[in-house]
Design an enzyme around this catalytic site. Structure first.
Site: not given
Ligand SMILES: *Cc1c(COP(=O)(O)O)cnc(C)c1O
Length: 360
Positions: A101, A171, A195
């Site tokens: 990511w 993030d 998540k």
């Molecule tokens: C799942 C995830 C993403 C991507 O998320 P989307 O909402 O599908 O774009 C980005 N960063 C992390 C840390 C993730 O776990």
């Protein structure tokens, strides 16, 4: 009706209490005669939903007044572009690459400016967090970017990097609300809610107000400008209304359980059950450095592809869903987010013990 133990990395398990409440309100939200799904986002009941959600999130995370809370769409991945478009005033940013990511975010940012990778754990398949105490932060960097919990590899920063005064952007998709965050240490904290908080489709951005301006990169779409959403209280266009409503319920659920400090304790207890077992198992082993282990995502392997396939099949038949590792990594992964009860982890460990006895 029967519910499984769902170890999915995302979209993932939600508190049963929240789902039941939403079900009760599905056809008639509190006397309005309609579902929240059917409601105008400009209506009074919805305004109350989003205001309450924001207030509860501020309360949970102790978000100071000089930070804006935005409820947006486009997932975490859209922020990979929004961050550089809004923040790259000098056209330079530093990225720490600790997994896919972060790597994707860095690659996206490269479209908009110069990206310096100032640390990485790619050399050992992202199985650790690099030392970030004395980084060579670029003089002219607009921000330093991290992915705080690496969903795929199962690592987490235990200390934030020393950014030498530069804005920290994180993030936190897979560790959002799993423990307290000191918001003041960040310029931007963002995450997709699917998540650990709510249904897919909503992304929450917490951003210090001085970082929000009209000075964005030329060509930045209106919808990707933080100012657009900040000025409109996240109601510039139709927001992910139902998602915000469910997030709001999860915030209430977290408050009822004692807030993020209590959640951290619970998550530590839960993760310990699984890690302790992995550390003494003769069949299974964890794949990341102990000091960097995530409380949320626990990857593990047997090291024998046939046995791993059997484990995934047998565990599914026993009511443990989504234990297959990420398609790029293989092996297994148990995601044990806030809503996974400790009983689910204990039951999984019992199952693993039995599998080990029968197959070693
Ligand atoms: C799942 C995830 C993403 C991507 O998320 P989307 O909402 O599908 O774009 C980005 N960063 C992390 C840390 C993730 O776990």
């Amino acid at each position: 009706m029967s519910r499984v133990y769902n170890f999915s990395a995302g979209p993932a398990v939600l508190p049963e209490e929240v789902l039941r409440e939403a079900a009760e309100e599905m056809l008639d939200y509190r006397g309005t005669g309609m579902s929240v799904m059917e409601m105008s986002h400009r209506s009074k009941p919805f305004q109350e939903i989003i205001d309450t959600a924001e207030a509860d999130l501020r309360d949970l995370m102790k978000i100071p007044e000089d930070y804006e809370v935005l409820f947006l769409q486009g997932g975490a991945s859209q922020q990979f572009a929004a961050v550089p478009m809004n923040l790259m005033k000098n056209g330079v940013a530093d990225y720490i690459v600790t997994g896919q990511w972060a790597k994707k975010a860095a690659q996206e940012a490269e479209k908009y400016g110069k990206v310096n990778i100032i640390a990485s754990s790619a050399d050992k398949t992202f199985s650790y967090i690099p030392d970030v105490s004395a980084l060579a932060v670029s003089e002219d960097a607009d921000y330093v970017y991290i992915c705080e919990n690496n969903t795929i590899y199962g690592t987490k920063y235990k200390e934030l990097p020393d950014t030498k005064g530069k804005t920290l952007v994180a993030d936190v998709s897979s560790c959002f609300l799993s423990e307290p965050h000191d918001v003041t240490k960040y310029g931007v904290i963002y995450g997709g809610v699917q998540k650990n908080i709510g249904p897919a489709g909503t992304v929450i951005v917490i951003i210090r107000k001085d970082l929000i301006s009209d000075e964005v990169l030329p060509g930045t779409p209106t919808m990707l400008k933080y100012k657009t959403h900040a000025d409109a209280g996240s109601l510039y266009n139709t927001p992910p209304a139902y998602g915000i409503y469910i997030c709001g319920k999860v915030f209430k659920w977290l408050k009822k359980r004692g807030g993020l400090g209590a959640m951290k304790e619970y998550n530590e207890r839960k993760a310990k059950v699984l890690y302790d077992y992995l550390d003494q198992s003769k069949m299974f082993r964890g794949t990341v450095e102990k000091k960097d282990r995530s409380l949320m995502n626990v990857p593990f392997v047997i090291g024998d592809a046939d046995l791993e396939a059997k484990f995934i099949q047998d565990s599914k038949a026993a009511g443990f869903e989504n234990l297959k590792g990420h398609r790029t990594v293989g092996g297994m992964r148990a995601s044990i987010y806030n809503a996974m009860p400790v009983e689910g982890v204990e039951a999984l460990v019992e199952f693993m013990k039995k599998f080990e006895e029968e197959n070693l």
